[in-house]
Design a protein around this motif. Sequence first.
Motif, mmCIF file in Angstrom:
data_model
loop_
_atom_site.group_PDB
_atom_site.id
_atom_site.type_symbol
_atom_site.label_atom_id
_atom_site.label_comp_id
_atom_site.label_asym_id
_atom_site.label_seq_id
_atom_site.Cartn_x
_atom_site.Cartn_y
_atom_site.Cartn_z
ATOM 1 N N GLU A 65 35.578 -19.415 53.015
ATOM 2 C CA GLU A 65 34.304 -20.058 53.496
ATOM 3 C C GLU A 65 33.262 -19.744 52.334
ATOM 4 O OE1 GLU A 65 36.069 -18.585 57.259
ATOM 5 O OE2 GLU A 65 36.176 -18.231 55.409
ATOM 6 N N ASP A 66 33.220 -18.741 51.652
ATOM 7 C CA ASP A 66 32.636 -18.227 50.442
ATOM 8 C C ASP A 66 33.039 -19.186 49.228
ATOM 9 O OD1 ASP A 66 31.066 -16.527 52.178
ATOM 10 O OD2 ASP A 66 32.149 -14.936 51.313
ATOM 11 N N PHE A 67 34.507 -19.205 48.969
ATOM 12 C CA PHE A 67 35.042 -19.720 47.857
ATOM 13 C C PHE A 67 34.615 -21.105 47.748
ATOM 14 C CE2 PHE A 67 37.797 -20.865 44.461
ATOM 15 C CZ PHE A 67 37.767 -19.590 43.580
ATOM 16 N N ASP A 68 34.778 -21.976 48.668
ATOM 17 C CA ASP A 68 34.531 -23.325 48.822
ATOM 18 C C ASP A 68 33.254 -23.727 48.506
ATOM 19 O OD1 ASP A 68 37.068 -23.772 49.517
ATOM 20 O OD2 ASP A 68 36.740 -24.273 51.948
ATOM 21 N N VAL A 69 32.075 -22.790 49.007
ATOM 22 C CA VAL A 69 30.607 -23.107 48.803
ATOM 23 C C VAL A 69 30.686 -22.830 47.041
ATOM 24 C CG1 VAL A 69 28.387 -22.400 49.011
ATOM 25 C CG2 VAL A 69 29.901 -22.552 51.039
ATOM 26 N N PHE A 70 31.064 -21.772 46.788
ATOM 27 C CA PHE A 70 31.147 -21.520 45.297
ATOM 28 C C PHE A 70 31.438 -22.571 44.471
ATOM 29 C CE2 PHE A 70 33.898 -19.535 41.966
ATOM 30 C CZ PHE A 70 32.953 -19.366 40.785
ATOM 31 N N GLU A 71 32.795 -22.865 45.020
ATOM 32 C CA GLU A 71 33.397 -24.195 43.993
ATOM 33 C C GLU A 71 32.763 -25.355 44.181
ATOM 34 O OE1 GLU A 71 38.108 -25.861 43.566
ATOM 35 O OE2 GLU A 71 37.383 -25.158 45.485
ATOM 36 N N ASN A 72 32.192 -25.988 45.365
ATOM 37 C CA ASN A 72 31.392 -27.110 45.336
ATOM 38 C C ASN A 72 30.272 -26.937 44.341
ATOM 39 O OD1 ASN A 72 32.983 -28.321 47.085
ATOM 40 N ND2 ASN A 72 32.127 -27.539 48.973
ATOM 41 N N LEU A 73 29.466 -25.836 44.459
ATOM 42 C CA LEU A 73 28.314 -25.784 43.554
ATOM 43 C C LEU A 73 28.688 -25.633 42.006
ATOM 44 C CD1 LEU A 73 26.088 -22.693 45.125
ATOM 45 C CD2 LEU A 73 25.380 -25.206 44.843
ATOM 46 N N ALA A 74 29.818 -25.014 41.724
ATOM 47 C CA ALA A 74 30.177 -24.987 40.072
ATOM 48 C C ALA A 74 30.393 -26.328 39.764
ATOM 49 C CB ALA A 74 31.352 -23.878 39.955
ATOM 50 N N LYS A 75 30.883 -27.045 40.603
ATOM 51 C CA LYS A 75 31.552 -28.478 40.136
ATOM 52 C C LYS A 75 30.472 -29.479 40.125
ATOM 53 C CE LYS A 75 36.497 -27.735 41.346
ATOM 54 N NZ LYS A 75 37.414 -28.361 42.130
ATOM 55 N N HIS A 76 29.258 -29.099 40.701
ATOM 56 C CA HIS A 76 28.242 -30.135 40.869
ATOM 57 C C HIS A 76 27.605 -30.392 39.433
ATOM 58 C CE1 HIS A 76 24.708 -32.513 42.292
ATOM 59 N NE2 HIS A 76 25.588 -32.653 43.474
ATOM 60 N N PRO A 77 27.415 -31.620 39.127
ATOM 61 C CA PRO A 77 26.723 -31.582 37.616
ATOM 62 C C PRO A 77 25.268 -31.228 37.617
ATOM 63 C CG PRO A 77 26.855 -33.544 38.841
ATOM 64 C CD PRO A 77 27.804 -33.016 39.469
ATOM 65 N N HIS A 78 24.469 -31.220 38.751
ATOM 66 C CA HIS A 78 23.178 -30.652 38.892
ATOM 67 C C HIS A 78 22.890 -29.433 39.456
ATOM 68 C CE1 HIS A 78 18.684 -30.360 39.272
ATOM 69 N NE2 HIS A 78 18.873 -30.583 40.462
ATOM 70 N N LEU A 79 23.532 -29.112 40.504
ATOM 71 C CA LEU A 79 23.220 -27.864 41.179
ATOM 72 C C LEU A 79 23.932 -26.719 40.498
ATOM 73 C CD1 LEU A 79 24.102 -29.155 44.993
ATOM 74 C CD2 LEU A 79 21.921 -29.013 43.860
ATOM 75 N N SER A 80 25.111 -26.876 39.925
ATOM 76 C CA SER A 80 25.695 -25.879 38.794
ATOM 77 C C SER A 80 24.395 -25.272 37.872
ATOM 78 C CB SER A 80 26.936 -26.133 38.184
ATOM 79 O OG SER A 80 26.598 -27.320 37.219
ATOM 80 N N LYS A 81 23.581 -25.941 37.573
ATOM 81 C CA LYS A 81 22.820 -25.657 36.591
ATOM 82 C C LYS A 81 21.495 -24.788 37.420
ATOM 83 C CE LYS A 81 23.588 -29.052 33.123
ATOM 84 N NZ LYS A 81 24.667 -29.605 33.771
ATOM 85 N N CYS A 82 21.430 -24.937 38.672
ATOM 86 C CA CYS A 82 20.481 -24.487 39.423
ATOM 87 C C CYS A 82 20.779 -22.548 39.620
ATOM 88 C CB CYS A 82 20.308 -24.911 40.703
ATOM 89 S SG CYS A 82 19.608 -26.752 40.648
ATOM 90 N N VAL A 83 21.840 -22.424 39.653
ATOM 91 C CA VAL A 83 22.667 -20.996 39.651
ATOM 92 C C VAL A 83 22.159 -20.045 38.653
ATOM 93 C CG1 VAL A 83 24.849 -19.669 40.509
ATOM 94 C CG2 VAL A 83 24.338 -22.098 41.280
ATOM 95 N N ARG A 84 21.308 -19.059 39.311
ATOM 96 C CA ARG A 84 21.084 -17.938 38.343
ATOM 97 C C ARG A 84 21.577 -16.557 38.767
ATOM 98 N NH1 ARG A 84 19.327 -21.975 36.592
ATOM 99 N NH2 ARG A 84 17.218 -22.575 35.583
ATOM 100 N N HIS A 85 22.030 -16.416 39.907
ATOM 101 C CA HIS A 85 22.371 -15.181 40.370
ATOM 102 C C HIS A 85 23.754 -15.257 41.106
ATOM 103 C CE1 HIS A 85 18.061 -14.230 39.585
ATOM 104 N NE2 HIS A 85 17.929 -14.985 40.638
ATOM 105 N N LEU A 86 24.671 -14.455 40.397
ATOM 106 C CA LEU A 86 26.004 -14.242 41.194
ATOM 107 C C LEU A 86 26.167 -12.955 41.856
ATOM 108 C CD1 LEU A 86 29.161 -14.615 41.461
ATOM 109 C CD2 LEU A 86 29.238 -13.231 39.150
ATOM 110 N N LYS A 87 26.482 -13.063 43.165
ATOM 111 C CA LYS A 87 26.707 -11.851 44.146
ATOM 112 C C LYS A 87 28.101 -11.919 44.381
ATOM 113 C CE LYS A 87 21.876 -11.677 45.694
ATOM 114 N NZ LYS A 87 20.910 -11.506 46.927
ATOM 115 N N TYR A 88 28.769 -10.561 43.597
ATOM 116 C CA TYR A 88 30.243 -10.827 44.295
ATOM 117 C C TYR A 88 30.144 -9.831 45.371
ATOM 118 C CZ TYR A 88 35.143 -9.441 43.771
ATOM 119 O OH TYR A 88 36.267 -9.142 43.924
ATOM 120 N N ASP A 89 30.741 -10.529 46.300
ATOM 121 C CA ASP A 89 30.808 -9.807 47.882
ATOM 122 C C ASP A 89 32.281 -9.222 47.912
ATOM 123 O OD1 ASP A 89 31.109 -8.943 50.315
ATOM 124 O OD2 ASP A 89 30.918 -10.739 51.434
ATOM 125 N N ALA A 90 32.384 -7.799 47.658
ATOM 126 C CA ALA A 90 33.509 -7.029 47.575
ATOM 127 C C ALA A 90 33.752 -6.068 48.692
ATOM 128 C CB ALA A 90 33.493 -6.131 46.288
#
Length: 522
Positions: A60-85
Amino acid sequence: MTSHSGVQPTGKLPPTEIFLEIFRYLEKSDLKSVRLVSRSCSHSVSDLLFDTVYISAHKEDFDVFENLAKHPHLSKCVRHLKYDASQFTNNLSERDYMWNLSAQLRRNGNPTDAPRDSPDPEINAFVELVTGWGKNYLSYNTNSVEFQCCQQSRFVKEGYRKFKEYASRQEAAYTNPEYWDTATRLLGQLTNLDSATIYDQWERTIVKTLKAMSDGEFCRFGSPLNRAWNPVHLHPLAWSYTAIFGEHVITSNGTREFSVMNEFLKGTPRRLKRLGTAGSRLSPESFNAKNSTCAGLIFDGFWAYAFIETLSLILETTNLDGGAEDNHLPITGLTALLRSASRLKHLSLSLPIHNGVHEQCYKLSEVFPLQPLVWPALRAFYIGNISVEAAHWMMLLHYRMPELRYLEIAVIELSGASWEEVIECMNRHLKLLDFRIGSNALVYADHSSVWIGNRWYEEETWPGGDYDGHIAFNKAIESYVVSGGRHPWLIQGQPDDAFSAKSEKLFASVQRLKEQTVQNAG
């Protein structure tokens, strides 16, 4: 045409910046609606809606992360990484599952206000049982008929099965090299990432109504998996110590998790500005040079963190049978990180205290680089649980942090001078705007005495209970360091400059230490 208010419309919309400021006050569900209004609104809202990405081993988390990272515009919006451990523990028994679930429901609000409006009567019965255990939920009888009935409930069986399923998924991902490779590659596409935080547990979900479980609106924050998780199913647990002494297997707080995040981040060059653990407590093992991952990071010079401006870490050690010597792990990795983070503006370090024959803190030289390194931009510094020699302490604050303006200390074990002299030296040579002292912060390294209230106490005669005057006198010390006045330790009849000579002698030794350090480095 004139409006009802008599104001002639101009036909011009307010600047985008005004809309953006308004959008900051909206819930995520509202932002999603605003994004559909127009292309302009979509671009403005995207910066707020997709500024944070969660990453974990779960689909559930990884799919959202992957979709954002691959998006040409939305990937540039990401400023904060929260690693849920947070951990879905594989070895949790069904009885322990129910114990932790009951504790979770009680933590999430006042038990007397716990919702009993579920369509499922078994859930309502369980909530009623939890409420009936009184204020101390640990005092319940696990052998009672009521407990046994609840343990056989369908929602408990289903939740336990789901918990075990996610535990298996998490372990499978952690042992799959493809998971690491994919995560590292995708993180390389988040080109504007500037902060990374590691979490050891989910944010708490306040359950207001059980009827709303099906619509997913009971939780509006946290990772995608957290937001969709049923509130009467057990959340993953916080990091915990696991020790199997027969096989010499020890898993300490966050060691693997912190290593995982470092592996992700060092894969591609980036300019992270903030690194923290969100109140989570890491084991010193995370920075032990004998740890293979940490050793690799030391070799790389922590180059992924060279642009950090804010660093916040809490370290906590295990309390195993080996005693203080086994627990006092070298933390060369932390020293390497501090050496590379020369752009720091805010530094917060809470270090562990080791329990042996005497409590023993890490020494200043074990934490901070010995080279004459300066943090020229550092303005705010919190430090807790460290052993310092007076001259090295003053050199750190005065020469190596020349722009320091905000200082907070917890337990500081001092040697080489008295605290009266150090406080006088801090008043004369630091330019602090704010100084704060924690409870029982002023200690001597030989454990001969500790400052509590308005007097020194021998270690063996520390008073218990109420510390009258403690806060008031600490405030007087804090005020003296920042604003001057009469030294708080002076007794009636002592001249105002009673500590001046020794203070200046201390500062002269600081200057000699600085010169010697520079010569040795050259």
